[in-house]
Design an enzyme around this catalytic site. Structure first.
Site, short mmCIF file in Angstrom:
data_model
loop_
_atom_site.label_atom_id
_atom_site.label_comp_id
_atom_site.label_asym_id
_atom_site.label_seq_id
_atom_site.Cartn_x
_atom_site.Cartn_y
_atom_site.Cartn_z
N ALA A 174 -39.65 -10.79 -40.78
CA ALA A 174 -39.47 -10.57 -42.22
C ALA A 174 -39.35 -9.08 -42.52
O ALA A 174 -38.49 -8.65 -43.30
CB ALA A 174 -40.62 -11.19 -43.00
N ASP A 175 -40.21 -8.28 -41.89
CA ASP A 175 -40.11 -6.83 -42.05
C ASP A 175 -38.76 -6.32 -41.58
O ASP A 175 -38.09 -5.53 -42.27
CB ASP A 175 -41.18 -6.15 -41.19
N LEU A 176 -38.36 -6.72 -40.39
CA LEU A 176 -37.13 -6.20 -39.81
C LEU A 176 -35.92 -6.60 -40.63
O LEU A 176 -35.03 -5.77 -40.89
CB LEU A 176 -36.98 -6.71 -38.38
#
Length: 401
Positions: A174-176
């Site tokens: 999700a961050d990436l």
């Protein structure tokens, strides 16, 4: 503006974004992932940091994570909790093309460095915000974290083996993805600016990125009302696709569609499966997945992984090794594609990092410089925006920079 010659110890990382100035207010992972895309393609990225290096989140500067995320940048230390620090930042923002931040939504307004304030004097500014759940709405105030977004965004419900409970994936996806989507949004806004002459505020969040990345699993629900479940190593719709044991390990097979199914049956010398009612059609193979997988594995255990991969690829059946991370970076194709890039870290000496996964015929990317020391370029950058040596010395003495 042209990137200063001394911005990067080895020159620009690429000519593709040369001339763009980007201010990096980000921490941890999603924001730095966005900014790394811009830095690696040649933008003059200025990382804004607190004068006290201990305030840096996301691990020590010498750590692998920091080294991976913060190459190809300059560093300016500024205390944004002071009037003088905010004034210096605003002067710098007037020279910027892009600002990227991943504060919680209310923080930038409180600091006086929000989009509306900065765009008033720099209407061409592209301001990118990444948050956990969006800049407004019922959950906007919640702190965002990758694993929380994986769960709320549905990914953990379709990851792992049936009956064993939800499972996170092995990377902060999700961050990436939020970082990559933010970089894409910045480039879209810059392209549009060529037509309108105006910048804009672009936004994404971990939750938005995770829901979008559900892709065909989301479509199964939205279009057909089907709530996908966990399938372990099996592909949920292309059967038989999954992990199969060999005589010396495991391999992946990807059998999508009737033509590849026929090739598989021929490759394992089981053409009778093509007429077997249990396996002849995609719906039948779905209903009898476990039985089919067991029949295939009775055969795959008789030869080595290398032998099967060679045979399957020769037959036109996608097959591949299941590598650990060390084996990934020993793979000659990975090296051929330039994914392993050397650099000389200021903290660690000679090391290697992951390069960009995009090849360009005229404007390639490279790691031109390692992550900067905190405040390494403060004096240089402040001079660029008109501060005198005496003013810089005063800011230093006051702990502003």
């Amino acid at each position: 503006m042209d990137t200063p010659d001394s911005a990067k110890t080895g020159g620009p990382a690429s000519q593709a974004l040369n001339g763009l100035r980007v201010l990096d207010l980000t921490r941890v992972r999603s924001g730095p992932t966005c900014v790394r895309q811009l830095a690696d393609w040649g933008a003059d990225v200025i990382k804004i940091e607190a004068p006290d290096d201990k305030a840096q989140l996301g691990g020590p500067r010498s750590g692998a994570d920091f080294q991976n995320l913060h190459r190809n940048k300059r560093s300016l230390t500024l205390n944004l909790k002071s009037e003088e620090g905010v004034e210096a930042f605003r002067r710098l923002a007037d020279t910027a093309d892009v600002i990227v931040e991943n504060f919680r939504p209310a923080v930038k307004k409180r600091l006086g460095i929000d989009y509306e304030t900065l765009a008033a004097s720099n209407p061409r500014l592209v301001y990118a915000s990444i948050s956990g759940f969006g800049q407004d709405g019922p959950l906007a105030g919640r702190p965002g974290f990758d694993q929380i977004a994986q769960g709320m965004g549905g990914l953990m419900s379709i990851t792992g083996k049936p009956g064993e409970g939800p499972m996170r994936v092995g990377i902060p996806i999700a961050d990436l993805c939020a970082g990559l989507f933010a970089a894409q949004a910045v480039l879209i806004a810059l392209f549009e600016r060529q037509q309108s002459g105006q910048g804009q505020w672009v936004q994404t969040s971990l939750l938005q990125a995770q829901v979008f990345m559900l892709d065909f699993q989301a479509a199964r629900f939205l279009v057909d009302g089907d709530v996908p479940k966990q399938a372990g190593n099996n592909h949920p719709t292309s059967i038989p696709t999954g992990v199969f044991k060999t005589s010396d390990g495991y391999m992946n097979l990807a059998v999508a569609g009737q033509e590849i199914w026929k090739r598989l049956a021929q490759a394992v010398e089981r053409t009778e499966w093509l007429e077997d009612a249990r396996f002849a059609t995609p719906p039948a193979r779905s209903d009898n997945r476990d039985a089919l997988n067991a029949e295939i594995e009775k055969i795959t255990v008789t030869r080595t992984t290398e032998e099967w991969i060679e045979a399957m690829n020769e037959a036109g059946v996608p097959a591949g090794e299941i590598n650990d991370i060390g084996q990934v970076f020993d793979n000659p194709q990975v090296h051929h594609l330039g994914l392993v890039q050397p650099t000389t870290s200021q903290e660690r000496g000679e090391t290697r990092l992951v390069g960009q996964p995009i090849l360009m015929s005229r404007t390639p990317s490279r790691i031109a410089s390692p992550p900067p020391l905190a405040g390494q370029h403060s004096e240089q950058i402040l001079r660029e925006i008109g501060y005198s040596d005496a003013s810089i010395a005063t800011l230093k003495a006051q702990g502003i920079t």
